[in-house]
Design a protein around this motif. Sequence first.
Motif, PDB file in Angstrom:
ATOM      1  N   GLY A   1      -3.874  -1.669  -3.114  1.00  0.00           N
ATOM      2  CA  GLY A   1      -2.422  -1.978  -2.862  1.00  0.00           C
ATOM      3  C   GLY A   1      -1.931  -2.786  -3.959  1.00  0.00           C
ATOM      4  O   GLY A   1      -1.068  -2.234  -4.862  1.00  0.00           O
TER       5      GLY A   1
ATOM      6  N   ARG B   1      -8.115   2.482  -1.812  1.00  0.00           N
ATOM      7  CA  ARG B   1      -6.819   2.305  -2.329  1.00  0.00           C
ATOM      8  C   ARG B   1      -6.413   1.179  -2.571  1.00  0.00           C
ATOM      9  O   ARG B   1      -6.828  -0.112  -1.858  1.00  0.00           O
TER      10      ARG B   1
ATOM     11  N   LEU C   1       0.944  -1.053   0.058  1.00  0.00           N
ATOM     12  CA  LEU C   1      -0.271  -0.020   0.008  1.00  0.00           C
ATOM     13  C   LEU C   1       1.008   1.202  -0.133  1.00  0.00           C
ATOM     14  O   LEU C   1       1.557   1.510   0.950  1.00  0.00           O
TER      15      LEU C   1
ATOM     16  N   ILE D   1      -7.818  -2.294   6.078  1.00  0.00           N
ATOM     17  CA  ILE D   1      -6.977  -2.864   5.008  1.00  0.00           C
ATOM     18  C   ILE D   1      -7.673  -4.324   5.048  1.00  0.00           C
ATOM     19  O   ILE D   1      -7.644  -5.297   5.931  1.00  0.00           O
TER      20      ILE D   1
END
Lengths: 284, 284, 284, 284
Positions: D265, D263, D149, D220
């Motif tokens: 990664g 996001r 990430l 995450i």
Amino acid sequence: PVLHVEAGDRVVVETRDAFGGAIRSEADLPSAVLTMPFVNPQNGPIMVAGAEKGDVLAVHIESMAPRADHGICAMIPEFGALTGTSLTATLNEPLPEVVRIVPLDGEQVRWSERVTLPYRPHIGTLSCSPELDSVNTLTPDAHGGNMDLPDMGPGSITYLPVRSPQARLFIGDAHACQGDGEVCGTAVEHASLTTIRVDVVKAWPIAWPRLETGDLIMAIGSARPLEDAARIAYRELVLWMEADYGFDRWDAYMLLSQCGIVRLGNFVDPKYTVGAAISKRYLA
Amino acid sequence: PVLHVEAGDRVVVETRDAFGGAIRSEADLPSAVLTMPFVNPQNGPIMVAGAEKGDVLAVHIESMAPRADHGICAMIPEFGALTGTSLTATLNEPLPEVVRIVPLDGEQVRWSERVTLPYRPHIGTLSCSPELDSVNTLTPDAHGGNMDLPDMGPGSITYLPVRSPQARLFIGDAHACQGDGEVCGTAVEHASLTTIRVDVVKAWPIAWPRLETGDLIMAIGSARPLEDAARIAYRELVLWMEADYGFDRWDAYMLLSQCGIVRLGNFVDPKYTVGAAISKRYLA
Amino acid sequence: PVLHVEAGDRVVVETRDAFGGAIRSEADLPSAVLTMPFVNPQNGPIMVAGAEKGDVLAVHIESMAPRADHGICAMIPEFGALTGTSLTATLNEPLPEVVRIVPLDGEQVRWSERVTLPYRPHIGTLSCSPELDSVNTLTPDAHGGNMDLPDMGPGSITYLPVRSPQARLFIGDAHACQGDGEVCGTAVEHASLTTIRVDVVKAWPIAWPRLETGDLIMAIGSARPLEDAARIAYRELVLWMEADYGFDRWDAYMLLSQCGIVRLGNFVDPKYTVGAAISKRYLA
Amino acid sequence: PVLHVEAGDRVVVETRDAFGGAIRSEADLPSAVLTMPFVNPQNGPIMVAGAEKGDVLAVHIESMAPRADHGICAMIPEFGALTGTSLTATLNEPLPEVVRIVPLDGEQVRWSERVTLPYRPHIGTLSCSPELDSVNTLTPDAHGGNMDLPDMGPGSITYLPVRSPQARLFIGDAHACQGDGEVCGTAVEHASLTTIRVDVVKAWPIAWPRLETGDLIMAIGSARPLEDAARIAYRELVLWMEADYGFDRWDAYMLLSQCGIVRLGNFVDPKYTVGAAISKRYLA
């Protein structure tokens, strides 16, 4: 190691059920009596003299019989194919938690007043040690593991890649019967008396487990999403037919499009398992 | 509409092969002679009097026979399960493009010098019109379509949800044989003489197609990833057992974990198709 | 057609909200007032003179403003990313059904007493007609459709492949704001006044929609599973950089591994949408 | 253990590049000089006094600087997002194998004559030991690991679940820069001097890693398919907002549908990693 054997030896294994014996009645809920991920106990490691990296361990399952008068099936919270899980994460309330104690013997599984199933035992979890990782007993992968393939019963030979000295074989997770995909997350889990014979095939560097019965040869893949498990299995089968049965690669690929057999082991474990097979009659 | 029929009528359909007859020799490459997405021609719409939204069309496949002395199998660039595709987009060079003309008759498919397969015909594509979209003939979905299930052969009944007046039935894509998953992308595609009988089941609001043979009942799901197709199929089967066969929901779910049968239709089309089934012996 | 325009024309569109105006208070539950799949109304078709198959329609979004003093957000049963759905089929009880009426103006979205969000309008659904299928307005695909990309706001240009005469442009589904992935299934859906300008790029045979802002160029893919949407987007971006910006293919691929930008449009629609982009500063 | 530290201690780590220094020129092809899976070397275990199961290790990345005048990027056969791989198994020929030596310093990454990228260092792999398995350094999972990430750079705090006594922290895999998804399979891999500070948060039983910067909080998830990684991340974020920031569960879920930040990664490792975040301005 619990045992040292020679190639060709017969081993009689007393497997425990996948719950390690912790579920004794329908009131013993998994969330209360189990401690994840410490489940699915395996027998092993069994060290096989002469097996080394690059070899294959051929595990013949010669016979299986129940060691108890019942098996156990459970619906476990956030586990199974028709529920949100720890990986397919949802905000829905979990399904009810249910335990079924299922009477059985070496002939029949008495599911309910209404339904009796045939006893069709097989081994759910079988592996040699991986080279690098240590993998929990819930996860199938290239080393084998928790594949849950009903084809892995008496009369079958499973070919496992050897990746460490003496193979370090583990076996467990006997099922009295199981449907394709093990949809609710568990089979009829039972303690078994399983007789295996182990052979070493030298210098056969296969990437994934394979299986053979009197009727077919099968390549096995474990991955998510499910199509990747099927892709692995079919690719390995094409390469097997090319390497050992004299088929041209594209001929094998196109032929399997006409007669390939797909078995869904599970689609509930951390990786899903698919077997791709072809009848031996087309390999003659 | 090409035909108006009554419930109970028998229809004899002359299907064309999935390439619309454009491939006449092994030199006729798909990329040269086909214009995507104008392939997989269907016979229809066949209007069935009295069928309306909320009903089900029961399509009995009574018999199938080849209308040519050969079928065709092809590897088409960026199509198939073991290659990058337009959706699983990669930068690899495509696989070779290959056409096989395969001699056959009503008994045998002569794949090669080495391999002869039994003629096991089935219908690859079958649907009533969807309610809103018009869907190309390559894609299976809740309306049916390009499911490629080998179980859809003579003796089977397919139950299709009716979503528009008179059902608007389409049929085509006969396969002389097909392996589970149709891995290279095509079966032995052939022109067929297919006899069907259509019945209307009033007020049976099923969400997805279903299928019945002498031995089993099967729910069908089509989706990506492949586990979603399997989830749909198994959920529909649980609900079917609950609604029509008197099972408790969780009993059905857990029972299918012991005896469910999964068939992989295809994992090459824009959506993948899975059938989940149970033997009728457990429904008595 | 609702309108005929010339290339270069400016069109002012009065979009309706994605619920077609059927939700007027927080007591109007979607399951009661909506009839699936008849939702997400579009304005169109707008016929663009001179556009033909193989061309691209460049849709400049010049401005957007709300046409109401509020937007609507809803949790709809079996719809959204953190719940079982019609495709990721589970047996769990659905999440609660909730409607939020959200006051807004051209500056702010007043989500709650606690949280005020900036008004960041964009178009959720934009497409030219596909060549063969007719696709419902909930599904994004190669034609565009329900992509739900927050980048598609004022100042952006969307490039849509033209596949039928005069393009047949549809536009709708204005969002007052939206997070990456549109996780609960809906944005702040609102009626908008949207001004667009349409241009025709002749003979640019792109396979998927693309987008450009002052800062970046973006290729867009829609598929399931989500990695396939990302694969499509990145492959199209590599090919775009190679074709139009003078990059070697492998240089582009490796460079994007260092500076590629991924935007998740939605992972709740029948197909998921991903944009892969690169800053224009690296294209100079 | 390589080091014993106290909570609050600062540690300066000399990480090696992900290839363990084996690639010294563009002629050193990965397939020749690397032995899979013995790559991506980590520094550790670092034992943190007082950390025990149920706690969290807060890893502050205080600074990162290159320890060499170059980094390395490679295209490795059957690895990366736009190619068939060992899991998305195809029969296509692999892409070309390419190594790039990339000059860099603490300001710039000189990709090519044409393109210079800013030096934006971050840690690719970070974990405490899992409870049961030992996991290779290529795979991210609930313990952290190879998440890749770009947000995990100087100024960030990563919260790792502690599952064994003294946490057993591992760190490595420094990237000089990386695009979203790490599409070709590798970043600009470089040896770094990384300064971290470790704190122990007692009794915070999080299931997956979390991350915090000055601007946002991020949950995450790592899984396949990619939507499951995103589901995990968003579910954890909803639960975090509910537990620690006073949001109602459904309010959080619907709010993230308006302002959530995703996001990507990587979508190249054995599991894919997604971060789901919300700006701290909405948490006040």
